[in-house]
Enzyme design. Structure first.
Site, short mmCIF file in Angstrom:
data_model
loop_
_atom_site.label_atom_id
_atom_site.label_comp_id
_atom_site.label_asym_id
_atom_site.label_seq_id
_atom_site.Cartn_x
_atom_site.Cartn_y
_atom_site.Cartn_z
N LYS A 1 32.44 37.53 34.63
CA LYS A 1 31.25 36.77 34.23
C LYS A 1 30.93 35.70 35.28
CE LYS A 1 32.31 37.76 29.43
NZ LYS A 1 32.97 37.31 28.18
N GLN B 1 35.81 32.36 25.46
CA GLN B 1 36.39 33.70 25.54
C GLN B 1 37.38 33.91 24.38
OE1 GLN B 1 35.47 36.09 27.89
NE2 GLN B 1 36.70 37.48 26.66
N ASP C 1 26.39 34.04 23.64
CA ASP C 1 27.14 35.21 23.17
C ASP C 1 26.54 35.74 21.86
OD1 ASP C 1 29.15 36.27 24.75
OD2 ASP C 1 30.66 34.81 24.14
#
Ligand code: NAP
Length: 292
Positions: free
Chosen positions: A53, A97, A120
């Site tokens: 990412k 994460q 997200d």
């Protein structure tokens, strides 16, 4: 043999578009989009995903920041950091994460992220907007990336029967909503399957589009695929591979060899959905920047 849906190439195509938009922004004297990723602990998979990412951020001209914390960080300390980022007007997107260490409540952390920075798409507000077909929120990056792939290849979804296997909040469920939405990559009749589905093979054989998001390598075999169906393999399980330098390889949920005999189009693993997920995240971060 099926046509390969090349997620790597398509992802590059969309990243080039995003990069051009960022360059235009900067030419107007505006700040580049800024994505922050929080990484807790030393999980190998998480480190790989966050590194990918971060790399993508640099490729498209975003500022990408990774904040690393030891797995001893307390929930309070982590939440404090999330709140600080929420209030920082120079940051457009925040991702944490997963998985987090067991002593931290993942839901509490996910819900602490401001919905406006939740690129997200895991916050209840964004999930709710998705369920209502309200496009002002953020859609989870993997299903969003899959719709971008479908769009790129001009895959007709309207009136088709889609079978989604897996009902997780980050992949299967949002995917089923997007495919059933009234949209360019929607208007499917969707069957959402899970571990209690009793006639999975029978349902798959009726599907024009199969999306497998299970986490079981090679679970979907060719004899479950209707001739001509489009097969999207989300699965990424790390398997030991002593013969390779890295010591592991990624395995999809679809038995590629047999499924590609029947499918008209199929995503490989790696190089299919994975790169599209990252591009979905970049797309969401740019969207957030543009709304500021
Ligand atoms: P998850 O939260 O573990 O959910 C798995 C789903 O599969 C569950 O709904 C489960 O059903 C269902 N399932 C398990 N065994 C099944 C069976 N025998 N028959 C039918 N359904 C079954 O997993 P996830 O987070 O959605 O991830 C799924 C896979 O995608 C994993 O390999 C993950 O690594 C991968 N992934 C890849 C990307 C990418 O970018 N490529 C992104 C995210 C995830 P129940 O609900 O009944 O338990």
């Amino acid at each position: 043999m099926a046509e390969i849906l090349d997620g790597k190439a398509v992802s590059q195509h969309f990243k080039d578009q995003i990069k051009a938009e960022v360059e235009a922004m900067i030419a107007l004297g505006k700040r580049a989009p800024h994505l922050v990723a929080i990484l807790v602990g030393n999980d190998g998979g998480s480190q790989t995903y966050v590194a990918a990412k971060e790399k993508a951020c640099h490729e498209v001209g975003f500022t990408g920041t990774v904040l690393r914390y030891p797995d001893t960080i307390s929930q309070e300390e982590l939440l404090k950091k999330v709140h600080e980022i929420n209030e920082d007007s120079e940051i457009d997107g925040l991702i944490v994460q997963l998985p987090l260490p067991k002593h931290i409540d993942e839901n509490a952390v996910t819900q602490a992220i401001k919905p406006e920075k939740d690129v997200d798409g895991f916050h209840d507000i964004n999930m709710g907007k998705l369920a209502k077909g309200d496009t002002t929120g953020y859609t989870s990056a993997t299903p969003l990336g899959i719709t971008m792939l479908l769009k790129y290849y001009g895959i007709k979804t309207s009136g088709k029967h889609a079978v989604v296997i897996g009902r997780s909040n980050i992949v299967g469920r949002p995917m089923s909503i997007l495919l059933s939405d009234s949209s360019e990559t929607g208007n499917c009749t969707v069957t959402l399957c899970h571990s209690r589905t009793s006639n999975l093979k029978e349902l798959c054989l009726q599907a024009d589009i199969v999306v497998a998001a299970i986490g079981r390598p090679g679970f979907v075999k060719g004899d479950m695929i209707k001739p001509g169906a489009v097969v999207i393999d989300v699965g990424t399980t790390r398997l030991d591979n002593a013969s390779k330098k890295a010591g592991w390889r990624l395995a999809g949920d679809v038995d590629f060899a047999s499924a590609s005999e029947n499918a008209s189009m199929i995503t490989p693993v790696p190089g299919g959905v994975g790169p599209m997920t990252i591009t979905g995240l970049m797309f969401n971060t740019l969207k957030s920047r543009k709304l500021r």
